[in-house]
Design an enzyme around this catalytic site. Sequence first.
Site, mmCIF file in Angstrom:
data_model
loop_
_atom_site.group_PDB
_atom_site.id
_atom_site.type_symbol
_atom_site.label_atom_id
_atom_site.label_comp_id
_atom_site.label_asym_id
_atom_site.label_seq_id
_atom_site.Cartn_x
_atom_site.Cartn_y
_atom_site.Cartn_z
ATOM 1 N N ARG A 25 -20.344 -2.479 -1.701
ATOM 2 C CA ARG A 25 -20.045 -3.706 -2.439
ATOM 3 C C ARG A 25 -20.191 -4.963 -1.586
ATOM 4 O O ARG A 25 -20.644 -6.006 -2.065
ATOM 5 C CB ARG A 25 -18.609 -3.607 -2.983
ATOM 6 C CG ARG A 25 -18.016 -4.887 -3.513
ATOM 7 C CD ARG A 25 -16.537 -4.696 -3.827
ATOM 8 N NE ARG A 25 -15.764 -4.244 -2.691
ATOM 9 C CZ ARG A 25 -15.304 -5.049 -1.727
ATOM 10 N NH1 ARG A 25 -15.536 -6.344 -1.770
ATOM 11 N NH2 ARG A 25 -14.597 -4.553 -0.730
ATOM 12 N N GLU A 63 3.487 -8.106 5.309
ATOM 13 C CA GLU A 63 2.689 -7.875 4.109
ATOM 14 C C GLU A 63 3.433 -6.966 3.137
ATOM 15 O O GLU A 63 3.479 -7.230 1.933
ATOM 16 C CB GLU A 63 1.341 -7.261 4.476
ATOM 17 C CG GLU A 63 0.453 -6.992 3.262
ATOM 18 C CD GLU A 63 -0.773 -6.172 3.585
ATOM 19 O OE1 GLU A 63 -1.837 -6.433 3.004
ATOM 20 O OE2 GLU A 63 -0.660 -5.228 4.405
ATOM 21 N N TRP A 85 -5.052 -12.002 3.957
ATOM 22 C CA TRP A 85 -5.500 -12.069 2.565
ATOM 23 C C TRP A 85 -6.294 -13.347 2.266
ATOM 24 O O TRP A 85 -6.728 -13.554 1.130
ATOM 25 C CB TRP A 85 -4.298 -11.977 1.620
ATOM 26 C CG TRP A 85 -3.867 -10.573 1.361
ATOM 27 C CD1 TRP A 85 -2.921 -9.854 2.044
ATOM 28 C CD2 TRP A 85 -4.368 -9.696 0.340
ATOM 29 N NE1 TRP A 85 -2.804 -8.592 1.522
ATOM 30 C CE2 TRP A 85 -3.676 -8.461 0.473
ATOM 31 C CE3 TRP A 85 -5.324 -9.836 -0.662
ATOM 32 C CZ2 TRP A 85 -3.922 -7.383 -0.374
ATOM 33 C CZ3 TRP A 85 -5.570 -8.758 -1.502
ATOM 34 C CH2 TRP A 85 -4.874 -7.555 -1.346
ATOM 35 N N TYR A 127 -1.207 -5.911 -5.852
ATOM 36 C CA TYR A 127 -0.162 -4.932 -5.569
ATOM 37 C C TYR A 127 1.234 -5.282 -6.080
ATOM 38 O O TYR A 127 1.825 -4.538 -6.858
ATOM 39 C CB TYR A 127 -0.083 -4.697 -4.060
ATOM 40 C CG TYR A 127 -1.291 -4.062 -3.464
ATOM 41 C CD1 TYR A 127 -1.464 -2.679 -3.453
ATOM 42 C CD2 TYR A 127 -2.290 -4.842 -2.879
ATOM 43 C CE1 TYR A 127 -2.590 -2.092 -2.885
ATOM 44 C CE2 TYR A 127 -3.422 -4.264 -2.315
ATOM 45 C CZ TYR A 127 -3.557 -2.890 -2.321
ATOM 46 O OH TYR A 127 -4.665 -2.311 -1.776
ATOM 47 N N ARG A 159 10.447 15.201 -9.694
ATOM 48 C CA ARG A 159 9.051 15.238 -9.256
ATOM 49 C C ARG A 159 8.274 14.044 -9.806
ATOM 50 O O ARG A 159 7.053 14.040 -9.800
ATOM 51 C CB ARG A 159 8.401 16.556 -9.685
ATOM 52 C CG ARG A 159 9.003 17.783 -8.998
ATOM 53 C CD ARG A 159 8.237 19.056 -9.334
ATOM 54 N NE ARG A 159 8.402 19.428 -10.739
ATOM 55 C CZ ARG A 159 9.380 20.223 -11.191
ATOM 56 N NH1 ARG A 159 10.294 20.708 -10.357
ATOM 57 N NH2 ARG A 159 9.448 20.538 -12.470
ATOM 58 N N CYS A 179 -6.295 -0.534 -2.907
ATOM 59 C CA CYS A 179 -6.842 0.548 -2.074
ATOM 60 C C CYS A 179 -5.779 1.629 -1.886
ATOM 61 O O CYS A 179 -6.012 2.795 -2.192
ATOM 62 C CB CYS A 179 -7.302 -0.002 -0.734
ATOM 63 S SG CYS A 179 -8.701 -1.134 -0.855
ATOM 64 N N ARG A 200 -7.429 5.306 -2.128
ATOM 65 C CA ARG A 200 -8.750 5.610 -2.682
ATOM 66 C C ARG A 200 -9.876 5.183 -1.748
ATOM 67 O O ARG A 200 -10.953 5.776 -1.720
ATOM 68 C CB ARG A 200 -8.938 4.927 -4.038
ATOM 69 C CG ARG A 200 -8.991 3.425 -3.941
ATOM 70 C CD ARG A 200 -9.486 2.713 -5.187
ATOM 71 N NE ARG A 200 -9.474 1.276 -4.959
ATOM 72 C CZ ARG A 200 -10.508 0.590 -4.464
ATOM 73 N NH1 ARG A 200 -11.634 1.191 -4.155
ATOM 74 N NH2 ARG A 200 -10.410 -0.713 -4.282
ATOM 75 N N SER A 201 -9.649 4.113 -0.964
ATOM 76 C CA SER A 201 -10.678 3.535 -0.108
ATOM 77 C C SER A 201 -10.002 2.986 1.136
ATOM 78 O O SER A 201 -8.984 2.291 1.028
ATOM 79 C CB SER A 201 -11.405 2.412 -0.862
ATOM 80 O OG SER A 201 -12.308 1.731 -0.026
ATOM 81 N N ASP A 203 -10.800 1.130 5.008
ATOM 82 C CA ASP A 203 -11.532 0.598 6.158
ATOM 83 C C ASP A 203 -10.857 1.216 7.381
ATOM 84 O O ASP A 203 -9.782 0.805 7.803
ATOM 85 C CB ASP A 203 -11.403 -0.932 6.133
ATOM 86 C CG ASP A 203 -11.980 -1.621 7.351
ATOM 87 O OD1 ASP A 203 -12.232 -0.958 8.367
ATOM 88 O OD2 ASP A 203 -12.155 -2.849 7.301
#
Length: 298
Positions: A25, A63, A85, A127, A159, A179, A200-201, A203
């Site tokens: 991206r 953060e 950010w 978030y 649970r 992320c 999920r992703s 860096d």
Amino acid sequence: MQHPEHQYLDLLSQVLERGDERLDRTGVGTRSIFGAMVRFDLSQGEAPILTTKRVYWKTAVKEMLWFLTGGTNIQPLLRENVRIWTDWPLAAYRRETGEAVSQEAFEQRILEDDDFAARWGELGPVYGKQWRRWLGADGREHDQIGELVWTLRENPASRRMLFHGWNVGELGGMALPPCHMVYQYHVTSDGRLNCLLFQRSVDLLLGAAFNFVGATALQLMLAQQAGLQPGELIWVGGDVHLYLNHLEQARAQLLREPRPFPRMRLLRKPESIDDYRIEDFEVQDYAPHGAIKAEVAV
């Protein structure tokens, strides 16, 4: 016994050696693997603050505290000297106005001009909005963190103790979709709080270190609020990648030997999950290697 930081270093090696290289991206390009797990034991007070490079742990904790406020504007972050950010609203401002403003000048205007901050410092429903004010189809807002704290206290065998950031209906309005998406919690029979974080992703060079610290800080706060002891932090990554302009930095980091993890503790017990401040966190015996600089891909 092998140092737990080797789990992270092994991921760096795997991505460098066998990562799938492709455009992404940002246009920078990545080398990535899909599916990874690391586990850190927090029960003895050790915190997974990487030692093979300096991690600015206070920034990561600030953060996390900002997320817990439900905030979505960078002005409070800048007041705390947190600039991680800024890249996204700055890019949007430059794109929409054509003004080649410097980051320093943009941030100063955000700090000094509330109207400007309201227009250009907003990140959309990122978030904190989803964690504290998830908007249901019926128009009601749901405080996922508040519900989690209540359940940890009242029904620790559940649970269903988790919170989620991937609100499909609001993804389009976010500066960056979440992320670190899902945090699930588990309480053992002897009162230890475990966390499994699905990201999920990631860096791997810049982001992972902050995610480990933020998740640890949150786990300590939740455990304290529920009268529990910290247990294990399990981190699961989906697309685990290095940007192509981070490869040399990753190789340099792999040449360094891990040092003992520092210890993180809370100095007081606030009334609620909403009342923590950065001054409540203490990190002891942190003696890392030097910082490694790299550019953030936007």
